[in-house]
Design a protein around this motif. Structure first.
Motif, short mmCIF file in Angstrom:
data_model
loop_
_atom_site.label_atom_id
_atom_site.label_comp_id
_atom_site.label_asym_id
_atom_site.label_seq_id
_atom_site.Cartn_x
_atom_site.Cartn_y
_atom_site.Cartn_z
N TRP A 247 9.76 -8.39 3.51
CA TRP A 247 9.55 -6.78 3.58
C TRP A 247 8.60 -6.27 2.68
O TRP A 247 7.30 -5.70 2.73
N ASP A 248 8.86 -6.58 1.28
CA ASP A 248 8.09 -6.01 -0.06
C ASP A 248 6.68 -6.88 -0.11
O ASP A 248 5.70 -5.98 -0.38
N TYR A 251 4.49 -5.16 2.41
CA TYR A 251 3.92 -3.84 2.15
C TYR A 251 2.84 -4.08 1.06
O TYR A 251 1.81 -3.17 1.09
N LYS A 255 -0.89 -2.65 1.83
CA LYS A 255 -0.95 -1.17 1.45
C LYS A 255 -2.17 -0.64 1.41
O LYS A 255 -2.52 0.41 1.62
N ASP A 258 -3.29 0.99 4.48
CA ASP A 258 -2.76 2.30 4.63
C ASP A 258 -3.39 3.48 3.81
O ASP A 258 -3.56 4.38 4.06
N LEU A 265 1.96 2.05 7.37
CA LEU A 265 2.94 1.31 7.11
C LEU A 265 4.23 2.22 7.28
O LEU A 265 4.41 3.26 7.24
N PHE A 279 9.78 -5.38 9.86
CA PHE A 279 8.24 -4.80 9.19
C PHE A 279 7.38 -4.73 10.39
O PHE A 279 7.18 -5.51 11.22
#
Length: 370
Positions: A247-248, A251, A255, A258, A265, A279
């Motif tokens: 997941w991280d 992200y 990012k 986003d 996100l 996710f």
């Protein structure tokens, strides 16, 4: 396989054996659930909730529209009227600020869904429960090992349900769990679980015979299913660490898109934890989402959208008026889930991130050429 073999060799592969008890004890000790009962699915656990609260045609149950059909179906089967609630603007979870306006003298329960394992604002939900004397049911199908202000999800409402379907963090193929946190439901839950009998009390030596004393059904999974689940629970820490790492990575890798407002996100509120269940991306339109899914599919990447708002389903509209729930409809049109599973390797994930970057790079170049 070792535990499955043990279950088979034990000579008892029907429900409520040693592995069932191990799993139930794990949830009661690890997450401080008052009582945990394994079920054949989360749907069955929700159906047990509907039986326990004795809802019927005179009752209304508040349910988020953006959820899986089982969340509503369990109560519809008992004849209750479903009152759909909209999502938050920036998260698929139910908008708790809109719940009070939906409460009437007929309201019996509020069902909340912790979407993607991220907690609903449970303080507000429980405040409404106390004010209007309502039962709160946590549909925590996606929320194992997730928390609200340090409290395990599933431990806050009067009742809660979990899923161990193959798409979840911890799996048994099919399977579920009913959690009972309210004393008034404890004894009857076990009776409903055991086909309407007090069989469980008999095997504990609390009564000298058992018989049919209430409604119920066959909600117990077999020991083979429970033994598979037990092996998963023994490895829960490793499973969760790996899923949260994936997941991280998504992200951090996405990012910048986003930041550039190309997509959105997932947002995790300060009061909630992240259990790495899912996710997802929020696209700016249905068209963009469709194009992105198709673009990923060409690269053999299986990304999918998620729920279709239940208030727009054919079944609901047969007997009900159209509702205006714009946030639920927005997530229906724009949310896309990316692959996330325990066996995922770094090369696979980096390819997915790169293809998404390529997709948005092409969009940027296209608009720049206009």
């Amino acid at each position: 396989m070792l535990y499955i073999e043990q279950a088979v060799r034990s000579g008892k592969i029907s429900g409520n054996g040693i592995f069932t008890k191990k799993c139930q004890s794990f949830f009661e000790k690890e997450y401080r659930f008052k009582k945990a009962l394994l079920t054949t699915s989360c749907t069955d656990a929700l159906e047990m909730c509907a039986l326990l609260i004795e809802c019927g045609p005179e009752d209304e149950i508040i349910v988020p529209s953006y959820t899986f059909v089982s969340t509503a179906l369990a109560f519809v089967r008992q004849g209750a009227k479903i009152v759909f609630a909209d999502s938050e603007k920036f998260h698929p979870n139910v908008d708790v600020n809109k719940l009070e306006a939906l409460i009437t003298p007929r309201t019996k329960a509020i069902v909340v869904v912790h979407y993607a394992g991220v907690a609903v604002d449970m303080d507000e939900v429980m405040r409404l429960s106390q004010k209007y004397n309502l039962v709160v049911i946590e549909d925590a199908a996606q929320a194992i090992d997730s928390y609200y202000k340090g409290k395990p999800l599933g431990s806050i409402g009067h009742l809660a349900t979990f899923s161990f379907h193959e798409t979840k963090n911890v799996i048994s193929g099919e399977g579920g769990l009913l959690v009972i946190n309210e004393n008034d439901f404890l004894e009857r839950a076990e009776i409903i679980w055991e086909k309407g009998t007090n069989r469980a009390s008999f095997f504990r030596g609390e009564v000298n015979k058992y018989g049919w004393i209430d409604i119920g059904s066959s909600f117990l999974p077999s020991e083979i299913i429970a033994s598979f689940l037990w092996a998963q629970l023994e490895n829960l820490t490793a499973i969760q660490e790996k899923r949260k790492m994936i997941w991280d990575t998504y992200y951090s890798g996405l990012k910048f898109l986003d930041d550039q407002e190309k997509l959105r996100l997932p947002k995790i509120p300060k009061y909630a934890s992240n259990n790495g269940h899912m996710f997802y991306l929020i696209c700016d339109s249905l068209e963009t989402r469709s194009d992105l899914i198709a673009f990923l599919r060409k690269q053999k990447i299986h990304a999918v959208f998620h729920y279709i708002s239940l208030h727009k389903s054919k079944f609901y509209l047969k007997n009900n008026k159209k509702l205006d729930l714009p946030n639920a409809d927005f997530f229906t049109d724009t949310l896309v889930r990316l692959p996330l599973y325990f066996e995922m390797v770094q090369e696979e994930q980096q390819k997915i991130i790169k293809v998404i970057k390529d997709f948005y790079g092409r969009i940027l170049r296209y608009h720049s050429s206009l």
